[in-house]
Design an enzyme around this catalytic site. Structure first.
Site, PDB file in Angstrom:
ATOM      1  CG  MET A   1      -1.985   1.054   1.195  1.00 34.22           C
ATOM      2  SD  MET A   1      -2.875   1.163   2.760  1.00 34.22           S
ATOM      3  CE  MET A   1      -3.465  -0.515   2.929  1.00 34.22           C
ATOM      4  CE  LYS A  19       1.109   2.421   5.168  1.00 34.28           C
ATOM      5  NZ  LYS A  19       0.597   1.360   6.057  1.00 34.28           N
ATOM      6  CG  ASP A 113      -4.792  -5.260   6.761  1.00 27.97           C
ATOM      7  OD1 ASP A 113      -4.801  -6.512   6.806  1.00 27.97           O
ATOM      8  OD2 ASP A 113      -3.878  -4.606   6.223  1.00 27.97           O
TER       9      ASP A 113
END
Length: 586
Positions: A1, A19, A113
């Site tokens: 991702m 991120k 997740d």
């Protein structure tokens, strides 16, 4: 991702983690919109066990998220370094993770997740869950694009794999898999392809952690089994409930060092052991076995038989489903029912009790699945205990008569239980002093309320008042709480104004408020002597006796002695009962 970078916020003078998402995701407008929405939601989660989101944005089409920098390692890094965690350390990680999930779930955010990579552990032993919101945005984008389920297949719940929407219990399933991995160092299911692993998640039961690691207590097997039920309805209803269940199981675990001690005080991450390394290890073992073909043939046969037996045992244990009937447990004591279920290989879980008029408190009221249902060995069976009759409000009956108290309790669907009587200084006899359940509190419908009823004031001994002056006697009796009833009488022996007698006598016990009668002397009885002149002798004597006087007859010489001609004392003189009166007869 994406990739994570450590950066420094020059304005606030703090380290942050950034991120950066893969560039190809920026081309999906649906993903961009979901990313914005989910990032806002994740940024609203402010909790000690959740990695905080400070900001998000895009530069030249590259989207990023600025997050709290956690000085520690992920649970994956710790597992790679340690192999397994001690049961108490694993429980510590799980309890803190459940706090984070509960906080997010209460705000409508499902992680989707949950895996060791998203669970961070600091040197202080604080656990923080990362990637809230980001996982959902990414998963939604992949479903939109390809019509497939995206996620880390080793942790996906059966409902996700079957295309059903995720809910908080989906995160609980994933955390159950994480618990298995923390306790055993291995995943419950492996396969050559993601599809093979997904098939096992949908169709096979999770093995018990103790079957892979003998150091795991049996009590944790049941908790992991409840978290990884195939049907989400059989899992704990919330992260809070799962945490309560785990806290109950954790009390008997042997102590272990704080999980923070497993995080080294270095900035270099430990080397990661990928699944391919583990696979390579298995391949190496098989290769070593083939190089030993020079050994005697009989040894090869023995090894073959061992392998065959192991494969048969594994197939019997993990491949062939074992089915049992849910036994009859309704009406049994909950502990007896739990033992009965465990004896046939089922996992018992106690749900919140329900009120019942039919089943005694503490006995099993209901069971899910129903009794007689055929289920697989290791299935979780939910026992619903009876909480007894429903509660009703208890009326206040203190100060009421016992009969009135009975009426009030009957009106509230209650009844009078044991009645104990005792003395009370203020409440009259027959009135309620205390009740076993306070007024305005609740008690089970139809239950008995014990009462204490007054017998009136404590009895006291009557003091001696005979011979006392009447005023002193009355004051003494009234000070003791008695009521005084006075009567007067003449007395030749007791002086006027003093008590001749009392009833009851001295020392007799009476309750305050009861009556003591006294007789007060009027002194000797006195009156004027009436005229006896002209009466016959016998008539005069009878008249004197009637007045309580003594007659002294004195004959007058020369008479026949039949008529009173004189008396002494004379007529009108004051005399007393018992005096002697001389009558002269001629």
């Amino acid at each position: 991702m994406g990739e994570v970078f450590r950066a420094h916020d020059a304005v606030l003078e703090r380290d942050v983690a950034i991120k950066v998402l893969h560039r190809q995701l920026a081309g999906d407008r649906g993903f961009v919109e979901r990313f914005r929405r989910e990032a806002r939601a994740a940024a609203s989660l402010s909790y000690p066990n959740i990695v905080g989101v400070h900001d998000w944005g895009a530069v030249d089409g590259i989207y990023y998220m600025v997050m709290e920098y956690v000085r520690g390692l992920s649970a994956r890094d710790v597992l790679n370094a340690e192999g397994v965690l001690a049961p108490a350390q694993a429980v510590d990680v799980l309890l803190q993770t459940l706090l984070a999930l509960d906080h997010a779930h209460r705000r409508g955010i499902v992680h989707r997740d949950v895996k060791p990579e998203n669970i961070m552990i600091t040197r202080e032993g604080v656990v923080k869950v990362a990637d809230f919101g980001l996982a959902r945005a990414y998963a939604d984008a992949q479903i939109t694009e390809a019509g497939t389920v995206t996620g880390t297949v080793q942790y996906l719940a059966p409902e996700q794999l079957q295309g059903e929407p995720a809910d908080p219990r989906t995160d609980l399933y994933a955390l159950g898999i994480v618990a298995f991995e923390l306790l055993t160092g291995r995943l419950p299911f492996t396969g050559e392809t993601p599809m093979a692993i997904a098939y096992k998640h949908v169709n096979e039961r999770i093995p018990t952690p103790s079957s892979r690691n003998a150091a795991v207590p049996k009590i944790l097997d049941g908790w992991v089994a409840s978290m990884t039920e195939k049907q989400r309805e059989l899992r704990p209803e919330s992260a809070a409930e799962a945490r309560r269940d785990l806290l109950d199981e954790a009390t008997s675990l042997p102590p272990a060092p704080n999980v923070g001690t497993l995080v080294p005080d270095v900035t270099v991450l430990p080397s990661r052991r990928s699944p391919s390394v583990a696979a390579t290890t298995v391949t190496i073992a098989r290769a070593q076995f083939r190089t030993r073909r020079r050994w005697p043939k009989v040894l090869g046969i023995v090894f073959g038989l061992v392998i065959l037996a192991t494969a048969a045992w594994g197939a019997w244990t993990y491949v062939i489903p074992h089915r049992v009937d849910v036994p009859s447990v309704v009406g049994l004591d909950v502990r007896d029912a739990q033992r009965k279920l465990e004896n046939v290989g089922l996992v018992a879980r106690i749900a919140q009790g329900r009120h019942s008029l039919r089943v005694d408190e503490g006995a099993v009221l209901d069971v899910r699945p129903d009794e007689g249902t055929v289920v697989e060995d290791g299935t979780r069976v939910v026992l619903v205990p009876s909480a007894g009759p429903p509660p009703v409000r208890v009326p206040n009956i203190v100060g009421k008569t016992l009969e009135r108290a009975r009426e009030l309790l009957r009106g509230a669907d209650l009844r009078v239980g044991d009645v104990r009587r005792t003395y009370h200084a203020e409440l009259a006899e027959g009135h309620v002093i205390r009740q076993s359940v306070d007024g305005r509190d609740d008690a089970p419908l139809g239950s008995a309320i014990d009462v204490v009823v007054s017998r009136g004031p404590t009895p006291l001994p009557v003091p001696r008042v005979s011979g006392r002056i009447v005023e002193d006697a009355v004051a003494l009796l009234e000070d003791a709480g008695f009521i005084v009833a006075r009567n007067d009488a003449f007395s030749d022996d007791v002086a006027r104004g003093r008590v001749i007698s009392q009833d009851p006598a001295r020392g007799k016990n009476l309750q305050p408020g009861e009556t003591v009668s006294i007789v007060v002397s009027l002194g000797p009885e006195e009156f004027e002597l009436p005229s006896l002149l002209g009466m016959g002798k016998d008539e005069a004597i009878a008249r004197l006796e009637q007045l309580g006087l003594e007659a002294q007859v004195v004959p007058v010489p020369g008479g026949n002695g039949s008529t009173v001609v004189s008396q002494l004392p004379p007529v009108g003189e004051t005399v007393r009962v018992g005096d002697t009166i001389a009558i002269y007869v001629a």
